[in-house]
Design a protein around this motif. Sequence first.
Motif, short mmCIF file in Angstrom:
data_model
loop_
_atom_site.label_atom_id
_atom_site.label_comp_id
_atom_site.label_asym_id
_atom_site.label_seq_id
_atom_site.Cartn_x
_atom_site.Cartn_y
_atom_site.Cartn_z
N SER A 369 0.82 -1.21 0.00
CA SER A 369 0.00 0.00 0.00
C SER A 369 0.86 1.26 0.00
CB SER A 369 -0.95 0.00 1.21
OG SER A 369 -0.26 0.25 2.41
N TYR A 370 2.01 1.23 0.70
CA TYR A 370 2.88 2.40 0.73
C TYR A 370 3.77 2.50 -0.51
CZ TYR A 370 1.66 4.15 5.34
OH TYR A 370 1.00 4.70 6.40
N PHE A 371 4.32 1.37 -0.95
CA PHE A 371 5.16 1.41 -2.16
C PHE A 371 4.34 1.89 -3.36
CE2 PHE A 371 8.17 -1.88 -0.24
CZ PHE A 371 9.21 -0.98 -0.10
N SER A 372 3.07 1.50 -3.44
CA SER A 372 2.24 1.88 -4.58
C SER A 372 1.94 3.38 -4.59
CB SER A 372 0.92 1.09 -4.56
OG SER A 372 0.17 1.38 -3.40
N ARG A 373 2.10 4.05 -3.44
CA ARG A 373 1.85 5.49 -3.36
C ARG A 373 3.12 6.31 -3.49
NH1 ARG A 373 -1.55 6.00 2.11
NH2 ARG A 373 -1.59 8.21 1.54
N THR A 374 4.27 5.63 -3.54
CA THR A 374 5.56 6.32 -3.61
C THR A 374 5.91 6.66 -5.06
OG1 THR A 374 6.32 5.09 -1.66
CG2 THR A 374 8.00 6.17 -2.99
N ASP A 375 6.33 7.88 -5.29
CA ASP A 375 6.69 8.34 -6.63
C ASP A 375 8.00 7.68 -7.06
OD1 ASP A 375 7.32 9.67 -8.97
OD2 ASP A 375 6.71 11.64 -8.21
N ARG A 376 7.95 6.95 -8.17
CA ARG A 376 9.13 6.21 -8.63
C ARG A 376 10.21 7.11 -9.21
NH1 ARG A 376 6.04 0.94 -11.29
NH2 ARG A 376 4.70 0.59 -9.49
N LYS A 377 9.86 8.35 -9.50
CA LYS A 377 10.90 9.27 -10.00
C LYS A 377 11.94 9.52 -8.92
CE LYS A 377 7.89 11.71 -13.27
NZ LYS A 377 7.24 13.01 -13.59
N ASP A 378 11.48 9.61 -7.68
CA ASP A 378 12.40 9.83 -6.56
C ASP A 378 13.04 8.53 -6.09
OD1 ASP A 378 11.82 12.54 -6.54
OD2 ASP A 378 10.21 12.34 -5.08
N TYR A 379 12.27 7.43 -6.17
CA TYR A 379 12.75 6.14 -5.66
C TYR A 379 12.51 5.06 -6.73
CZ TYR A 379 12.84 8.48 -1.14
OH TYR A 379 13.11 9.36 -0.11
N PRO A 380 13.42 4.97 -7.72
CA PRO A 380 13.24 4.00 -8.81
C PRO A 380 13.15 2.55 -8.32
CG PRO A 380 14.99 5.57 -9.33
CD PRO A 380 14.64 5.77 -7.90
N GLU A 381 13.82 2.26 -7.19
CA GLU A 381 13.81 0.89 -6.67
C GLU A 381 12.43 0.44 -6.22
OE1 GLU A 381 15.48 3.45 -3.20
OE2 GLU A 381 15.37 3.49 -5.39
N THR A 382 11.51 1.41 -6.08
CA THR A 382 10.15 1.08 -5.65
C THR A 382 9.50 0.04 -6.56
OG1 THR A 382 9.82 3.24 -4.63
CG2 THR A 382 7.85 2.05 -5.25
N GLU A 383 9.81 0.11 -7.85
CA GLU A 383 9.21 -0.84 -8.81
C GLU A 383 9.51 -2.28 -8.42
OE1 GLU A 383 9.57 -2.01 -13.55
OE2 GLU A 383 10.52 -0.18 -12.79
N TYR A 384 10.77 -2.55 -8.04
CA TYR A 384 11.16 -3.92 -7.67
C TYR A 384 10.60 -4.29 -6.29
CZ TYR A 384 14.46 -2.25 -11.17
OH TYR A 384 15.00 -1.68 -12.28
N LEU A 385 10.68 -3.33 -5.38
CA LEU A 385 10.20 -3.59 -4.02
C LEU A 385 8.69 -3.85 -4.00
CD1 LEU A 385 12.24 -0.79 -2.24
CD2 LEU A 385 12.66 -3.22 -2.07
N LEU A 386 7.96 -3.13 -4.84
CA LEU A 386 6.52 -3.33 -4.92
C LEU A 386 6.19 -4.73 -5.42
CD1 LEU A 386 3.62 -2.26 -4.79
CD2 LEU A 386 3.94 -1.28 -7.06
N ASN A 387 6.90 -5.18 -6.45
CA ASN A 387 6.65 -6.51 -7.01
C ASN A 387 6.97 -7.61 -6.01
OD1 ASN A 387 5.75 -5.57 -9.49
ND2 ASN A 387 7.79 -5.55 -10.39
N ILE A 388 8.10 -7.46 -5.31
CA ILE A 388 8.50 -8.48 -4.33
C ILE A 388 7.52 -8.49 -3.15
CG2 ILE A 388 10.29 -9.16 -2.69
CD1 ILE A 388 11.01 -9.80 -5.54
#
Length: 612
Positions: A369-388
């Motif tokens: 729920s938090y990773f999905s609300r995080t802007d990936r421009k600032d935190y590109p790693e969010t894409e991988y963390l969200l999937n895992i």
Amino acid sequence: MIIGEKYRLIRPLKKSGMSTVYLAEDLRLHMKWAIKVISCDELYLADSVISEANVLRSIKHPNLVRITDIFKWEDKACLVMEYVEGKNLSDLIRENPGLVTRNAFDFTLQLLHALKALHERKNPVIYRDMKPENIMVRPDLTVCLIDFGTSKKYEKGGEDAVSLGTRRYAAPEQLKGITDVRSDIFSLGRTMERMAGSSKDRALKAVIKKAVEADPEKRYQSADSMERDLMRRKGLRGRILIVSVLLFCIALVISALYYGYLERQKNVLIADAYRKAIEEGNEAMYDGDLSLAEKHYTRAIVEINGYEHEAYLRLLKLYRKAKAPLEGLERMDGYISSGYGGTDKMNDLLYECAITAFEDLRDFKKAVSYFSRTDRKDYPETEYLLNISDYLSSLDKEPIFYLRNMRDFRDYTDTVADRERKIKSKLIFTDMCLILSEEAGRRGNKESPKEVAAVLTEGYSQGKELMRLLEDNTAGEEYERQSLNMMSAICRLLGEKFPEKRREYFKEALSYMDMADLLDKGDGDPGRYTAMAKLYQGIGDDKNACLFYKKAECSGDAANAYTEHMKYLESKKRYGELLKVYKDSLSVDGIQETKEFQKLTKNMEKMELLKG
């Protein structure tokens, strides 16, 4: 008095026949709220009140009080609302009628905007109790509608279950139990009469006259039509007064320049106070006084400037350091869900909340729920963390799914140029490998030993690279401490996974634990010495195993340490030492209630070791 598990009632702010509004403090967020406690004897069932209030909770508008929480208490419904600073319009009319009359047009426009937010929904909401007592005027002269205890969804052709509102301001049809959006127009007209006072303003009087028509068909049919007529008439009055306005503008420019200077000075003072509170919190953290640090960070948020992000981040870090990540995340949830200080848009805070849920709590649904609300421009790693996180929240996808994402995330960490960001990314990746392997074992799911071993080996490899990045000791002790703890855990798991290399991996794990213990000056994880004793036990070093069990028995992990020590001695059939450790353990609070201790006691009774 505490209600709703976390709200302390301070004093009543307002009483009426059907409800009482209290000033209250949120004991978790340390914030002030207004709580309206509604008697369900007068509004039938608490459930119906709560149902209506939940509709209002979704409406966000600067001229409507924000509802942040709704719950039942005993036989009452409770609405937790923003505590609005200022004065209610009724008091202001009495104390400074000239100010109100001069701002009557502006106040009315703001109230119309509030009504439009309520009326123009797919399912309109009728306020039903517009009156000066329910309107707060803030110090900046913005107005806010408060007290939503009588509002309801509009149902065409329907009748109200009860006739609510205040007789002086209620429309004629409302007194008969029937309301629609025009009923609120009537009440606003009555409120305008109070604001206008003895004013001779013809434009204002004309709007009021139409708004308070007894026949709903002759009134304004919507807040929008009333606003348009008000603006038209305001324009006519403006042309008549154009010379006065020009003169006023000259005075306004001069005032604005001076006000701008004062505002800049105020902002400097606020920034200085905020920085001082943060620094005092940091000093307390360094001295190990977490309670004092919490007070300083909270003061920065609640009393100085809730729109700055640093204090929130420091506070969350404090809770993680205090081994209370759940309490910390619940507190951040409270700020974010209410939108306090714009926290729901603070990208770095959303990211750190996601990491806390992932790493500390292993609450993977919350992490999603938090990773999905995080802007990936600032935190590109969010894409991988969200999937895992999504994978771990259900474990219904094939292992290849997370292995592919792990490889992609690993490759990403190698491309990060900023050194500190690179360290943090590799820390997260290494921890992710550890979590994946531990979760697979804990849940007994379908990942093959080969795939789990591959994840562990990758974590080990990246962890070694991480340790090399930390060698110059400029990244900070916290990163080093996390890395040492993770590497010791990975080495332990690898030793269990590969028996032929157990001794090698266990020794490496012990070296990392030794370094972490030096870093913590012997005052770190209370379970560390027990874990070290078990590792020594695993490589057959009996002397050090017993030494570290004894160390652990003098720590905060005493109950667990005594139990593991006795299990070890029992397995070695060293019954004399076992009996001595057993007798020593009896002084530990609560140990005799644990299942493991009770099992050991039964075994010793069977072997007749406890005679006499």
